[in-house]
Enzyme design. Structure first.
Site, PDB file in Angstrom:
ATOM      1  CG  ASP A  25      -2.046  -0.898   1.216  1.00  0.00           C
ATOM      2  OD1 ASP A  25      -2.115  -1.742   0.296  1.00  0.00           O
ATOM      3  OD2 ASP A  25      -2.903  -0.809   2.115  1.00  0.00           O
ATOM      4  CG  HIS A  76       2.050  -8.903   0.861  1.00  0.00           C
ATOM      5  ND1 HIS A  76       1.492 -10.018   1.446  1.00  0.00           N
ATOM      6  CD2 HIS A  76       1.816  -7.878   1.729  1.00  0.00           C
ATOM      7  CE1 HIS A  76       0.942  -9.691   2.608  1.00  0.00           C
ATOM      8  NE2 HIS A  76       1.122  -8.381   2.794  1.00  0.00           N
ATOM      9  CB  SER A 136      11.007   3.089   4.354  1.00  0.00           C
ATOM     10  OG  SER A 136      12.112   3.651   3.697  1.00  0.00           O
TER      11      SER A 136
END
Length: 281
Positions: free
Chosen positions: A88, A145, A248
């Protein structure tokens, strides 16, 4: 104010000391103080706790537990695509690698060799290839992921600076992503080798992978290189591969070939883990 002037204080502040302090606070199990800190953070950044597997802020023993929270099942369905978005966040930049030069922001580029810690042979595999740089803001889900199936080949810890990685800093600090502390993960896949780089930043307490755990705590200040036997670490598309303990940026490199990014993508646009990122054409 120019971007350079906006980031000038970052050259002066004790970034390492601030990051160590933030890491201690984030790891602390401080009862009501921890709960109040989490509740403030949720309000300040508009964190959507309805997506969390555990939406009760009082149940998290530490800020790190909250920050790396799991999402509820089904919150991020995976698109039918060769490469899916691994996080995200927001799109910093993406596109073609020009030789070995990766576009950072207007007036700024950096080399793939510098990004991967100086290994020219590794970087050469991505000459004229493709890259994507994705920024995770404080409000985002902070697990990372797999964009596709992959077998881990190497992991390289590269020490470096701890500048912020927000869009203003990306425009104001030359070579930012090849300058900050980072972890380079090298995978093999059906379409060839690819790299996912976790880039550290100011107050990013640590970075972790599912096969190693926390990598850069304590910070040793020297490059470390791990090799992995074939099939020792094999992950499927959508599997968790790592996480930031405070937020980050990730940078991905893919080899030369006919790759088309999501036509809806544009720099600055919001992204969600699992959406279509790219497809061979």
């Amino acid at each position: 104010m120019s971007d350079f002037l906006a980031v000038l204080p970052q050259y002066l502040i004790p970034k390492q000391a601030l990051t160590l302090l933030a890491g201690r606070v984030a790891r602390a199990r401080a009862g009501q103080f921890t709960t109040r800190l989490i509740a403030w953070f949720v309000r300040r950044y508009g964190v959507n706790m309805a997506e969390a597997a555990n939406p009760d802020v009082a149940s998290y023993a530490s800020f790190n537990d909250f920050f790396t929270r799991e999402l509820r099942p089904g919150a991020r369905p995976l698109a039918q695509a060769e490469l899916i978005c691994p996080v995200d966040g927001a799109i910093s930049q993406f596109g073609r690698i020009q030789g070995q030069q990766i576009f950072q922001a207007k007036g700024h580029q950096y080399s793939s060799t510098a990004l991967v810690g100086g290994d020219a042979a590794l970087a050469a595999q991505f000459d004229d290839g493709h890259f994507a740089t994705l920024y995770l803001s404080p409000r985002d889900y902070h697990r990372i992921h797999m964009p596709c199936d992959g077998v881990l080949r190497r992991m390289i810890y590269v020490p470096g600076d701890l500048f912020s990685v927000n869009p203003t800093t990306a425009r104001g600090v030359p070579g930012l992503f090849a300058r900050n502390e980072r972890v380079v993960c090298v995978f093999d896949s059906a379409r060839g080798p690819w790299v996912l780089v976790l880039v550290g930043a100011t107050i990013v307490g640590s970075m972790a992978t599912v096969w190693h755990g926390v990598i850069n705590n304590p910070r040793a200040g020297q490059l470390c290189d791990w090799s992995y036997e074939p099939q020792r670490v094999a992950l499927k598309q959508g599997d968790e591969m790592g996480r930031f303990l405070l937020g980050s940026t990730v940078v991905m490199l893919f080899p030369k070939g006919p790759l088309q990014f999501n036509p809806g993508w544009q720099p600055g646009g919001a992204i969600r883990m699992g959406e279509r990122m790219a497809q061979s054409v």
